[in-house]
Design an enzyme around this catalytic site. Structure first.
Site, PDB file in Angstrom:
ATOM      1  N   LYS A  13      38.570  38.370  47.403  1.00 45.84           N
ATOM      2  CA  LYS A  13      39.148  37.063  47.779  1.00 45.84           C
ATOM      3  C   LYS A  13      40.276  37.217  48.802  1.00 45.84           C
ATOM      4  O   LYS A  13      40.330  36.492  49.787  1.00 45.84           O
ATOM      5  CB  LYS A  13      39.711  36.329  46.541  1.00 45.84           C
ATOM      6  N   ARG A  88      42.775  29.204  37.918  1.00 46.63           N
ATOM      7  CA  ARG A  88      42.232  30.293  37.098  1.00 46.63           C
ATOM      8  C   ARG A  88      41.754  29.785  35.738  1.00 46.63           C
ATOM      9  O   ARG A  88      41.192  30.569  34.974  1.00 46.63           O
ATOM     10  CB  ARG A  88      43.322  31.311  36.785  1.00 46.63           C
ATOM     11  N   ARG A 127      41.899  50.921  44.290  1.00 51.94           N
ATOM     12  CA  ARG A 127      42.701  50.057  45.160  1.00 51.94           C
ATOM     13  C   ARG A 127      44.174  50.462  45.106  1.00 51.94           C
ATOM     14  O   ARG A 127      44.697  50.813  44.056  1.00 51.94           O
ATOM     15  CB  ARG A 127      42.550  48.604  44.689  1.00 51.94           C
ATOM     16  N   ARG A 162      48.893  49.256  41.471  1.00 58.06           N
ATOM     17  CA  ARG A 162      49.528  48.167  40.722  1.00 58.06           C
ATOM     18  C   ARG A 162      49.531  48.487  39.230  1.00 58.06           C
ATOM     19  O   ARG A 162      48.604  49.109  38.726  1.00 58.06           O
ATOM     20  CB  ARG A 162      48.748  46.859  40.949  1.00 58.06           C
ATOM     21  N   ARG A 173      41.655  42.301  32.382  1.00 56.83           N
ATOM     22  CA  ARG A 173      41.638  41.235  33.408  1.00 56.83           C
ATOM     23  C   ARG A 173      40.223  40.717  33.620  1.00 56.83           C
ATOM     24  O   ARG A 173      40.004  39.522  33.813  1.00 56.83           O
ATOM     25  CB  ARG A 173      42.212  41.758  34.735  1.00 56.83           C
TER      26      ARG A 173
HETATM   27  P1  AMP Z   1      45.881  38.540  41.135  1.00 54.38           P
HETATM   28  O1  AMP Z   1      46.648  39.279  42.163  1.00 54.38           O
HETATM   29  O2  AMP Z   1      45.321  37.223  41.633  1.00 54.38           O
HETATM   30  O3  AMP Z   1      44.830  39.383  40.460  1.00 54.38           O
HETATM   31  O4  AMP Z   1      46.930  38.126  39.990  1.00 54.38           O
HETATM   32  C1  AMP Z   1      47.662  39.092  39.290  1.00 54.38           C
HETATM   33  C2  AMP Z   1      48.147  38.519  37.976  1.00 54.38           C
HETATM   34  O5  AMP Z   1      48.998  37.385  38.238  1.00 54.38           O
HETATM   35  C3  AMP Z   1      47.061  37.983  37.049  1.00 54.38           C
HETATM   36  O6  AMP Z   1      46.478  38.985  36.275  1.00 54.38           O
HETATM   37  C4  AMP Z   1      47.865  36.983  36.222  1.00 54.38           C
HETATM   38  O7  AMP Z   1      48.685  37.645  35.269  1.00 54.38           O
HETATM   39  C5  AMP Z   1      48.794  36.379  37.255  1.00 54.38           C
HETATM   40  N1  AMP Z   1      48.195  35.197  37.918  1.00 54.38           N
HETATM   41  C6  AMP Z   1      47.877  35.069  39.239  1.00 54.38           C
HETATM   42  N2  AMP Z   1      47.368  33.851  39.501  1.00 54.38           N
HETATM   43  C7  AMP Z   1      47.373  33.173  38.314  1.00 54.38           C
HETATM   44  C8  AMP Z   1      46.960  31.875  37.919  1.00 54.38           C
HETATM   45  N3  AMP Z   1      46.433  30.988  38.799  1.00 54.38           N
HETATM   46  N4  AMP Z   1      47.102  31.537  36.610  1.00 54.38           N
HETATM   47  C9  AMP Z   1      47.622  32.384  35.727  1.00 54.38           C
HETATM   48  N5  AMP Z   1      48.025  33.632  36.016  1.00 54.38           N
HETATM   49  C10 AMP Z   1      47.903  34.039  37.310  1.00 54.38           C
END
Ligand code: AMP
Length: 215
Positions: A13, A88, A127, A162, A173
């Site tokens: 994404k 999400r 990654r 990360r 996740r």
């Molecule tokens: P990402 O980089 O999009 O994978 O997000 C990393 C982490 O941020 C996720 O595993 C969640 O803990 C949190 N997070 C990001 N976007 C959201 C969202 N829209 N709703 C809830 N938690 C989020």
């Protein structure tokens, strides 16, 4: 363009969003990037979000909606935006629908990027991310390593794995994605807004979006 990018963690994404922003000056809005920035800055938001993120859990919907309500009203969104990692959950999608109606914004399309699970697992384990929150460039130890090991090509900051990209957090996740986020595919299908793209490489996804939007 105004669109939502759906897809499991590691589906691409962020990469697709960055490529699409170059086409028309739309901005990428990644809730993950915003939250990581808040954690590093040690803000109240960051303190509240940190524990959930480390475990690979979603942060509460109310926190996210607070962020997004403000972010979507910033002037740089006028040209368009690509939502990466938001919504999400079904409650977030419903709240977004209301928010967009209130702001008189119409989305062009919701893109679902479908990538096989083995590819996702391999990508996430290899990654690496620039730790500078203003950069957050993405690398891959196998397919796209930084020129100098551990150092970001773009800004010179450290490139790290990360904390939520350990094997344990990744499988959590992905389970969270299947349980909480995958139902959005049905939600947006019903709304008549869904474009499903099965592709491993980002160029193919970008081309399919361009075709759909007539760009
Ligand atoms: P990402 O980089 O999009 O994978 O997000 C990393 C982490 O941020 C996720 O595993 C969640 O803990 C949190 N997070 C990001 N976007 C959201 C969202 N829209 N709703 C809830 N938690 C989020």
């Amino acid at each position: 363009m105004k669109l939502i990018l759906l897809g499991a963690p590691g589906a691409g994404k962020g990469t697709v969003a960055k490529l699409l922003t170059r086409l028309d000056g739309s901005v990428q809005i990644s809730t993950g990037d915003i939250l990581r920035g808040a954690v590093q800055a040690g803000s109240d938001l960051g303190k509240e979000a940190e524990g959930y993120m480390k475990r690979g859990d979603l942060v509460p919907d109310s926190l996210i909606m607070g962020i997004m309500e403000k972010r979507l009203q910033e002037p740089d969104c006028e040209k368009g935006f690509l939502l990466d990692g938001f919504p999400r959950t079904i409650p977030q999608a419903e709240a977004l629908k209301e928010l967009l109606a209130k702001l008189d914004i119409t989305l062009d399309v919701v893109v679902d990027i479908e990538v096989p699970r083995e590819v996702i697992l391999d990508r996430l384990c290899t990654r690496r991310t620039c730790e500078n929150t203003d950069c957050q460039a993405i690398y891959n130890v196998k397919s796209n390593p930084p020129k100098k090991e551990g150092i970001c090509d773009k800004c010179g900051a450290k490139v790290v794995q990360r904390e939520d990209e350990t094997e344990e957090a990744i499988s959590h996740r992905l389970a969270t994605y299947n349980e909480k986020t995958a139902p959005l595919i049905g939600f947006y299908k019903k709304e008549g807004m869904l474009l499903v793209i099965e592709a491993v490489d980002s160029e193919t996804v970008v081309n399919a979006v361009k075709e759909k939007l007539g760009l």
